[in-house]
Design a protein around this motif. Structure first.
Motif, PDB file in Angstrom:
ATOM      1  N   GLU A   2       0.686  -1.348  -0.013  1.00 20.94           N
ATOM      2  CA  GLU A   2      -0.091  -0.018  -0.127  1.00 20.94           C
ATOM      3  C   GLU A   2       0.792   1.114  -0.013  1.00 20.94           C
ATOM      4  O   GLU A   2       0.399   2.277  -0.158  1.00 20.94           O
ATOM      5  N   GLY A   3       2.324   1.057  -0.125  1.00 18.85           N
ATOM      6  CA  GLY A   3       2.941   2.195  -0.018  1.00 18.85           C
ATOM      7  C   GLY A   3       3.465   2.953   1.412  1.00 18.85           C
ATOM      8  O   GLY A   3       3.956   3.867   1.479  1.00 18.85           O
ATOM      9  N   LYS A   4       2.861   2.006   2.442  1.00 20.09           N
ATOM     10  CA  LYS A   4       3.323   2.593   3.575  1.00 20.09           C
ATOM     11  C   LYS A   4       4.633   2.065   3.961  1.00 20.09           C
ATOM     12  O   LYS A   4       5.222   0.975   3.868  1.00 20.09           O
ATOM     13  N   ILE A   5       5.370   3.066   4.557  1.00 22.18           N
ATOM     14  CA  ILE A   5       6.970   2.786   5.179  1.00 22.18           C
ATOM     15  C   ILE A   5       6.725   1.806   6.380  1.00 22.18           C
ATOM     16  O   ILE A   5       6.103   2.097   7.592  1.00 22.18           O
ATOM     17  N   THR A   6       7.444   0.676   6.238  1.00 23.27           N
ATOM     18  CA  THR A   6       7.197  -0.511   7.418  1.00 23.27           C
ATOM     19  C   THR A   6       8.592  -0.606   8.122  1.00 23.27           C
ATOM     20  O   THR A   6       8.779  -0.980   9.148  1.00 23.27           O
ATOM     21  N   ASN A   7       9.701  -0.442   7.419  1.00 20.85           N
ATOM     22  CA  ASN A   7      10.920  -0.766   7.799  1.00 20.85           C
ATOM     23  C   ASN A   7      12.106   0.298   7.240  1.00 20.85           C
ATOM     24  O   ASN A   7      11.826   0.967   6.349  1.00 20.85           O
ATOM     25  N   PHE A   8      13.169   0.247   7.836  1.00 22.90           N
ATOM     26  CA  PHE A   8      14.265   0.927   7.155  1.00 22.90           C
ATOM     27  C   PHE A   8      15.431  -0.062   6.994  1.00 22.90           C
ATOM     28  O   PHE A   8      15.826  -0.590   7.957  1.00 22.90           O
ATOM     29  N   VAL A   9      16.188   0.036   6.004  1.00 23.63           N
ATOM     30  CA  VAL A   9      17.156  -0.857   5.624  1.00 23.63           C
ATOM     31  C   VAL A   9      18.638   0.033   5.611  1.00 23.63           C
ATOM     32  O   VAL A   9      18.692   0.760   4.857  1.00 23.63           O
ATOM     33  N   SER A  10      19.524  -0.448   6.471  1.00 23.10           N
ATOM     34  CA  SER A  10      20.813   0.316   6.329  1.00 23.10           C
ATOM     35  C   SER A  10      21.865  -0.337   5.708  1.00 23.10           C
ATOM     36  O   SER A  10      21.984  -1.689   6.113  1.00 23.10           O
ATOM     37  N   ILE A  11      22.746  -0.071   4.907  1.00 24.06           N
ATOM     38  CA  ILE A  11      23.899  -0.733   4.297  1.00 24.06           C
ATOM     39  C   ILE A  11      24.971   0.395   4.453  1.00 24.06           C
ATOM     40  O   ILE A  11      25.104   1.305   4.311  1.00 24.06           O
ATOM     41  N   GLN A  12      26.149  -0.483   5.314  1.00 25.10           N
ATOM     42  CA  GLN A  12      27.019   0.277   5.784  1.00 25.10           C
ATOM     43  C   GLN A  12      28.526  -0.354   5.026  1.00 25.10           C
ATOM     44  O   GLN A  12      28.759  -1.612   4.918  1.00 25.10           O
ATOM     45  N   GLU A  13      29.485   0.555   4.971  1.00 22.58           N
ATOM     46  CA  GLU A  13      30.757   0.143   4.524  1.00 22.58           C
ATOM     47  C   GLU A  13      31.889   0.828   5.618  1.00 22.58           C
ATOM     48  O   GLU A  13      31.873   1.968   5.810  1.00 22.58           O
ATOM     49  N   ASP A  14      32.692   0.165   5.925  1.00 21.31           N
ATOM     50  CA  ASP A  14      33.749   0.402   6.955  1.00 21.31           C
ATOM     51  C   ASP A  14      34.826   1.348   5.965  1.00 21.31           C
ATOM     52  O   ASP A  14      35.574   0.544   5.215  1.00 21.31           O
ATOM     53  N   ILE A  15      34.946   2.483   6.181  1.00 23.66           N
ATOM     54  CA  ILE A  15      35.763   3.394   5.275  1.00 23.66           C
ATOM     55  C   ILE A  15      36.954   4.022   6.276  1.00 23.66           C
ATOM     56  O   ILE A  15      37.476   4.735   5.802  1.00 23.66           O
ATOM     57  N   THR A  16      37.167   3.176   7.385  1.00 24.10           N
ATOM     58  CA  THR A  16      37.949   3.923   8.319  1.00 24.10           C
ATOM     59  C   THR A  16      39.427   4.076   7.757  1.00 24.10           C
ATOM     60  O   THR A  16      40.113   5.075   8.070  1.00 24.10           O
ATOM     61  N   ALA A  17      39.702   2.971   7.017  1.00 28.85           N
ATOM     62  CA  ALA A  17      41.363   3.116   6.200  1.00 28.85           C
ATOM     63  C   ALA A  17      41.274   4.309   5.464  1.00 28.85           C
ATOM     64  O   ALA A  17      42.511   4.885   5.247  1.00 28.85           O
ATOM     65  N   ILE A  18      40.322   4.198   4.588  1.00 28.08           N
ATOM     66  CA  ILE A  18      40.247   5.510   3.696  1.00 28.08           C
ATOM     67  C   ILE A  18      40.452   6.875   4.294  1.00 28.08           C
ATOM     68  O   ILE A  18      41.051   7.642   3.674  1.00 28.08           O
ATOM     69  N   LYS A  19      39.428   7.026   5.401  1.00 26.62           N
ATOM     70  CA  LYS A  19      39.499   8.325   6.064  1.00 26.62           C
ATOM     71  C   LYS A  19      41.004   8.656   6.483  1.00 26.62           C
ATOM     72  O   LYS A  19      41.343   9.507   6.539  1.00 26.62           O
TER      73      LYS A  19
END
Length: 892
Positions: A692-709
């Motif tokens: 129905e187009g209602k927001i039910t969840n949030f998906v988070s995708i992370q990449e570790d960029i500590t070395a790049i920083k």
């Protein structure tokens, strides 16, 4: 020009943000349209500007564009406002081979169309002398090397001489064409020169307004004590008291005449000699003439009626005043309704003199005039009425209390009138199709465009509602070669709007040579173009060009505001496009995200799913192993457990606002593992919707960029270190010679431009070679460091000190004259004389010799300035060392 080709005429001009420039623009475009020529207006800022943003605008004066032009109109004094005639000629030399007309400035070797300043100035000075009998007439000049300023001053001098009046240098004052110039000139005249004066001629209206303001602040009446007149006939001349006598110049006729001359040259190969367009004297109150509405103001009328008591004896005179005002108002094309309002206003003022309620006056005045102003406008008429009333009543009332009452009521009435003017303006704009609201909507809508397609669609849908005929936007292709002046070889047409073509031109988005300005199908496909060209830029970064063509009833300033907003939007879109590329891998993974899907379970990315409140429902194995958690231990907990406490709350608030509105959020977060170790994560959070187009969840995708920083930080540190090595002396930490000369040159140029003091020092350590030879270079280095530290402690943050080599140091002191600089040098010398060193068990001291000079009016370069200081230094050496010697800019 090829046979059958439509001639293209260019107008090169400074900013288009004033009534003066608007008139010049409209005169040019009207003449071009009349001949069905192509007209291109290059709005590129002032040449040789110090400001980097103005330098960025100068890209429009790149010679690569001139090959398109069959003729050029230059507002040369406007473009090169602060340059000499020789420098103007040098700039113009780059356009040889193209018929060129100079407007506003007579330039040797070119046909020029200028305002005949002399006629208006002669008429004004003759009016001062022959009508009013003034003979002590001061003049406020304009900027040196500015054509109009020079010609107006020469006409002033000649007219005085023709009337048998010798030029008094004490009455000649320097101005700058700004209001501040008028204020400073009056201050100089009254406080320093203290010469009697009867009238002041300011060579433009801005300085006349400044002069009147300064005279009023001193209690000096205009024109009763000192008359004032200006030049230009700005609209403001009618909105202040007293209204300003001025000289009107036909600005639009300048560029229109220049186009007509170019037409003759294109057709016949020749044109007329220089043309002068006459000016016209406009008489108003500030010169001492009667007010046009009342006839009040001449000496014979000033005290013709005396009213000293508040009784019926004033009725006859008051009726006469009322009758006179109504008659003059009818002569000024007043309608019966306005005549009645004039009578009501007079009765209000009579009531005020008789002791009427002061608290009710503003409301009564607004009730009398308000509906008429809001229907018809014309505030200048009512300003004149108030001026006439003030003069008549002050002339007829000798009772000081009555005079104060009238002045107070007039001031209150003017404040009411200003408020009604603003209401009328808003009312008019709202009535003209809601233009003000529409412009605001366009500005806001532009800022919501997230892609080039969004921007193009918005432009095509919205700009048909405003007075815009065409709009094109091109972006420079950053990866192509550049010509020597920094213009990329290729550009791309990113959108095009043509009201008469139903937007068809917008379908083609080609890459084309930048020096063609626009693709050939646009430049040659229309019977005539009348385009204003403005640079698209962000700070000092060149993005591309915007081309506007609007109708005669458009508000040009709105489109220049539009250009600025477009520049910001385009800069953001360019940045977003690059960011989109860097997130390509993450986006491809994000397409198949689903709860407990095989791809997510085995992904190398850190993936988690939360409910709409941020409580964790799922985390993939990579996420759990990386953070040191088990799924059962974090299920139901909020993602706040990942916060390291170093990301701002504003960032988190913006994140939640974005994803709860159904948009994707991307950014970098500093997070924390279970053991407290922190890491940088490149994060994408997307909403998940049900059927129905209602927001039910949030998906988070992370990449570790500590070395790049970390690598970025290391590169930043290395870059900073390399910069310090390139700019600083490695032993003392002071500027090296190259950096000192670079900064010193900037300060010298700034001081010359601002007319401020600047002094320089050269110093070295006396008998330094003996220290090195006796105790060794390591001891000598410690002396250099100690001397450097002593100097740095004594100097200000804005001063520059550099080591030139060996034991020689140089100092630049901005804003400091020679005497003060010598005092600073003496303090440094005394401080160093007190320093003691323990070398090999011996306590020794050192001294320095210093040469000091200051910037003179000879235009010396930084090298010449330091050479003078150096000569003074060597004189100090010859005279026994341990001393300070100065040079005043002449012989050292």
């Amino acid at each position: 020009m090829g046979k059958g080709k439509t001639p293209t005429i260019g107008l090169f001009i400074n900013w288009l943000d004033s009534d003066y420039h608007d008139q010049m623009l409209r005169g040019f475009q009207s003449a071009v349209r009349e001949r069905r020529f192509n007209g291109l207006v290059f709005s590129g800022g002032a040449i040789r500007a110090i400001n980097r943003q103005v330098q960025t605008r100068n890209i429009l004066f790149n010679r690569a564009f001139f090959r398109l032009l069959d003729g050029i109109v230059f507002s040369i004094s406007d473009l090169n406002f602060f340059t000499s005639t020789d420098q103007k000629a040098e700039f113009m030399a780059g356009f040889s081979g193209i018929p060129t007309i100079s407007v506003c400035h007579v330039l040797p070797g070119y046909t020029s169309v200028v305002v005949e300043n002399e006629t208006g100035v002669t008429d004004l000075i003759n009016h001062f002398i022959r009508v009013h009998g003034y003979r002590r007439i001061a003049v406020i000049k304009g900027p040196e090397e500015q054509y109009d300023a020079q010609s107006r001053f020469r006409a002033y001098c000649r007219t005085l001489e023709a009337n048998g009046i010798s030029l008094d240098p004490a009455l000649v004052l320097q101005g700058n064409f700004q209001e501040t110039g008028g204020v400073q000139a009056v201050t100089e005249l009254l406080d320093v020169r203290k010469k009697p004066v009867e009238a002041i001629f300011a060579t433009n209206d801005n300085m006349a307004i400044g002069a009147i303001s300064e005279l009023a602040s001193r209690g000096i009446r205009v024109p009763e004590d000192i008359a004032v007149a200006g030049f230009d006939d700005l609209a403001r001349c009618l909105s202040i008291y007293p209204t300003i006598t001025s000289i009107a110049q036909p600005v639009s006729e300048l560029t229109a005449t220049a186009v007509r001359i170019l037409d003759s040259i294109i057709k016949d190969g020749k044109g007329p000699d220089n043309i002068k367009i006459p000016t016209k004297l406009v008489i108003r109150r500030s010169c001492g003439c009667p007010n046009p509405f009342t006839g009040a103001g001449s000496e014979s009328q000033r005290h013709s009626v005396v009213i000293t008591e508040r009784d019926d004896s004033m009725k006859e005179d008051a009726a006469g005043l009322e009758s006179s005002l109504e008659a003059v108002a009818r002569e000024a094309e007043a309608d019966p309704e306005r005549d009645a309002i004039v009578g009501e206003i007079i009765r209000l003022f009579l009531s005020a003199v008789r002791g009427g309620s002061p608290a009710g006056f503003p409301l009564a005045f607004e009730q009398a005039i308000g509906s008429h102003i809001l229907r018809y406008g014309k505030p200048e008429f009512w300003h004149e009425i108030l001026s006439g009333l003030q003069e008549c009543f002050l002339a007829h009332l000798r009772n000081k209390g009555d005079q104060v009452t009238i002045l107070t009521r007039v001031n209150e009435a003017r404040q009411v009138l200003v408020g009604l003017e603003r209401q009328y303006t808003l009312h008019r704009e709202a009535g003209e199709g809601g233009q003000l609201s529409l412009y605001r909507s366009i500005m806001t809508g532009l800022l919501t465009c997230h892609t080039m397609d969004d921007l193009l669609g918005f432009i095509r849908n919205q700009l048909s509602d405003v007075h815009l005929r065409r709009l094109y936007c091109t972006l420079f292709m950053p990866d192509t070669e550049q010509d020597p002046e920094g213009v990329p070889a290729e550009s791309k047409l990113v959108f095009a709007y043509d009201r008469d073509d139903n937007g068809k031109a917008a379908q083609a988005m080609p890459v084309f040579p930048t020096n063609e300005l626009l693709p050939q199908n646009i430049m040659e496909g229309s019977s005539s173009l009348n385009l204003i060209i403005e640079p698209l830029m962000y700070k000092d970064r060149r993005l591309g060009l915007a081309f506007f063509e609007f109708t005669d009833d458009a508000d040009t300033y709105v489109f220049f505001m539009l250009r600025m907003v477009m520049s910001n939007v385009l800069n953001a879109l360019i940045f977003v496009n690059k960011l989109e590329q860097s997130f390509a891998d993450l986006r491809s993974k994000n397409l198949q995200i689903g709860k407990l899907s095989f791809a997510v379970e085995h992904s190398a990315s850190l993936i988690s799913i939360t409910d709409t409140e941020g409580k964790i429902e799922y985390a993939n194995p990579k996420f759990l192993a990386f953070h040191g958690y088990i799924l059962e231990g974090i299920t139901g907990k909020k993602t706040a457990i990942l916060k390291a406490g170093q990301t701002s709350e504003e960032t988190y608030a913006e994140l939640w606002q974005t994803i709860k509105s159904g948009e994707e959020w991307r950014g970098e977060l500093l997070n924390r593992k279970a053991d407290g170790e922190t890491y940088w994560a490149l994060t994408v959070i997307s909403p998940v919707r049900d059927q129905e187009g209602k927001i039910t969840n949030f998906v988070s995708i992370q990449e570790d960029i500590t070395a790049i920083k970390a690598k970025e930080e290391l590169l930043l540190i290395q870059k900073r270190n390399l910069t310090e090595l390139a700019n600083l002396d490695s032993l003392t930490g002071l500027c090296n010679r190259r950096r000192f000369q670079e900064l010193g040159g900037l300060l010298l140029a700034e001081s010359k431009a601002n007319g401020t003091f600047l002094s320089a020092m050269m110093m070295d350590i006396d008998l330094f070679k003996v220290v090195n030879d006796t105790y060794g270079h390591d001891k000598g280095d410690s002396v250099l460091k100690a001397v450097s530290l002593a100097c740095a402690k004594t100097l200000r943050e804005c001063d520059i000190i550099g080591r030139f080599g060996g034991d020689e140091f140089a100092v630049i002191l901005p804003g400091v004259n020679l005497a003060d600089a010598a005092g600073i040098a003496e303090r440094i010398r005394e401080l160093i004389e007190l320093i003691e060193f323990n070398f090999d068990g011996k306590r020794i001291g050192v001294t320095i010799s210093v040469g000091v000079t200051q910037m003179a009016d000879d235009g010396a370069s930084l090298k010449e300035l330091l050479d003078r200081a150096d000569k003074a230094l060597y004189r100090a050496k010859r005279l026994g060392r341990n001393r300070v010697e100065t040079s005043d800019g002449g012989k050292a």
